[in-house]
Design an enzyme around this catalytic site. Sequence first.
Site, short mmCIF file in Angstrom:
data_model
loop_
_atom_site.label_atom_id
_atom_site.label_comp_id
_atom_site.label_asym_id
_atom_site.label_seq_id
_atom_site.Cartn_x
_atom_site.Cartn_y
_atom_site.Cartn_z
CG ASP A 74 -1.15 4.29 2.80
OD1 ASP A 74 -1.10 4.96 2.10
OD2 ASP A 74 -1.84 4.34 3.91
CG ASP A 100 -3.20 1.28 -2.37
OD1 ASP A 100 -1.88 1.69 -2.45
OD2 ASP A 100 -3.96 1.43 -1.63
CG HIS A 101 -2.68 5.26 -3.34
ND1 HIS A 101 -1.65 5.58 -2.48
CD2 HIS A 101 -3.62 4.47 -2.67
CE1 HIS A 101 -2.06 5.04 -1.14
NE2 HIS A 101 -3.24 4.37 -1.42
CB THR A 158 -6.56 2.04 0.54
OG1 THR A 158 -5.63 2.76 0.80
CG2 THR A 158 -6.63 0.70 0.83
CG HIS A 166 -3.17 8.23 -1.05
ND1 HIS A 166 -4.24 7.55 -1.26
CD2 HIS A 166 -2.47 7.79 0.05
CE1 HIS A 166 -4.17 6.73 0.02
NE2 HIS A 166 -3.34 7.11 0.66
CG HIS A 207 -0.44 8.66 5.01
ND1 HIS A 207 -1.22 9.42 4.09
CD2 HIS A 207 -1.09 7.57 4.56
CE1 HIS A 207 -2.10 8.80 3.33
NE2 HIS A 207 -2.22 7.61 3.61
CG ASP A 267 -2.07 0.72 0.88
OD1 ASP A 267 -1.87 2.06 0.79
OD2 ASP A 267 -3.49 0.69 1.48
P1 AMP Z 1 -5.37 4.62 2.34
O1 AMP Z 1 -5.20 6.00 3.29
O2 AMP Z 1 -6.56 5.11 1.43
O3 AMP Z 1 -4.24 4.21 1.56
O4 AMP Z 1 -5.96 3.41 3.36
C1 AMP Z 1 -4.93 2.74 4.05
C2 AMP Z 1 -5.53 1.88 5.16
O5 AMP Z 1 -6.43 1.21 4.79
C3 AMP Z 1 -4.57 1.07 6.10
O6 AMP Z 1 -3.77 2.00 6.80
C4 AMP Z 1 -5.42 0.18 6.88
O7 AMP Z 1 -5.64 0.60 8.17
C5 AMP Z 1 -6.75 0.17 5.93
N1 AMP Z 1 -7.10 -1.01 5.30
C6 AMP Z 1 -6.34 -1.67 4.53
N2 AMP Z 1 -7.06 -2.76 3.88
C7 AMP Z 1 -8.15 -3.03 4.74
C8 AMP Z 1 -9.05 -3.99 5.05
N3 AMP Z 1 -9.13 -5.26 4.22
N4 AMP Z 1 -10.07 -3.73 5.92
C9 AMP Z 1 -10.05 -2.38 6.55
N5 AMP Z 1 -9.27 -1.67 6.37
C10 AMP Z 1 -8.05 -1.65 5.52
ZN ZN Z 2 -3.56 2.86 -0.05
ZN ZN Z 3 -2.91 5.97 2.59
#
Ligand code: AMP
Ligand code: ZN
Ligand code: ZN
Length: 428
Positions: free
Chosen positions: A209, A257-258, A88, A363, A213, A52
Amino acid sequence: MSLSRFLLLAAALAICAAGCAVAPAPSGPPARPGSQAADSGQQPTLILISLDGFRWDFLEHGVTPTLSRLAAAGVHADRLIPSFPTKTFPNHYTIVTGLRPAEHGLVANNILDPRTGERFSLSNRKAVRDGKWYGGVPIWVTAERAGMRTAPLFWPGSEAEILGIRPSYSLAYDGDMRPDDRVDLVLEWLDLPAPERPSFLTLYFEDVDDGAHRYGPDPSEGLARALGIVDRAVERLVEGLEQRDLSLRVDLLIVSDHGMSATSRSRVIFLEDYVDPEEANVVDWSPILGLWPSPEHADAIYQALAGAHPHLAIYRREEIPDRYQFSGHERIPLIVGISDDGWSVTTRARFNGCPACFDGGEHGYEQSLDSMGALLIAYGPSFRRQTKIGPIENFHLYNVMCAVLGLEPAHNSGDPARVEDFLRSPSQ
Ligand code: AMP
Ligand code: ZN
Ligand code: ZN
């Protein structure tokens, strides 16, 4: 087997016993003709690995020797272009369905369903496990329908029953599970006797990730630590496959993912300078605003925000430019605000309440930005060797995975011709 590994496997099997669909007879489709798996009479096996937030150029930080080695040896894309919004859940689910977020319906990490008023968010365990949020056909459903077993560990959507099917093996998402334990669980699934052994598995690591961040995307000790963690996890997997003599039979598709952009407390837009956030009914915040104002407020909110800040583009949902490929789904908010690269949008209360926030990485921004570019490495017996390819959008990968596994793809938006960029011809 160590006790902890045994307990993890037992827990995974218990979850399956409690909730998994009864798997059909484990005959499975034949291996792709001409593939190494077919030559050796083995069923093909693919492990999809998500790192991630691993931006395409993090390899150049020089702290990920295993990933660099795999990138040089297999297929390495200049970058993987994510889908909008570059978050994500939308992107993980795009990778496994071949559909863009506006097509599969996970249009953000935070969603309002206008029909039911229900909300989706990553921390809402009930929603994350509820199949109604997930459109399209994820590859584990395609594979289970074809008689394969699957084990999409921690992949977004893997905890839900989708189209009446659950993966044979899955686990409730646990961000505290150590990377080594995740790898060992996947290896133990591969050690199962043939009828129970999964053909499609996933791994997910959030460390990069989290690190990007917090510390931002530029080279730093903190980010290097996170990059080192995921690199060692991939190394552990590769070594585990080699010890089992599986490295010639198992394909690895390593993605993110990004990417990540540097944010700054000097690049912040305060929403209350223009509208009342309550009236705007903000369902999703920075850097993409998702607003669901009531009909009587909608026009005024739009007028007050449109053109108000030079670094925040405001669109009614029917007017989102084509380049975002983000139209046509009822869950797209009535008004969408898109911050420029590296900008944040929030309230003064949130800003002042968190002195460490908005000063690291973020992101979500437009998918074509260099900063949002993601990682793509394909390595294993099915994939071309020492092959560099140009930028490729992430919705093409579902067809590639189906080809590796010998599956008939479900309807998707990927171009089937792109599969040839990846697959090794029998003579190679
Ligand atoms: P983002 O900031 O959009 O990259 O989201 C990343 C966060 O998504 C990670 O730190 C996790 O806490 C959460 N995450 C990843 N996979 C899962 C999952 N299968 N179920 C719930 N939360 C998740
Ligand atoms: Zn992500
Ligand atoms: Zn993130």
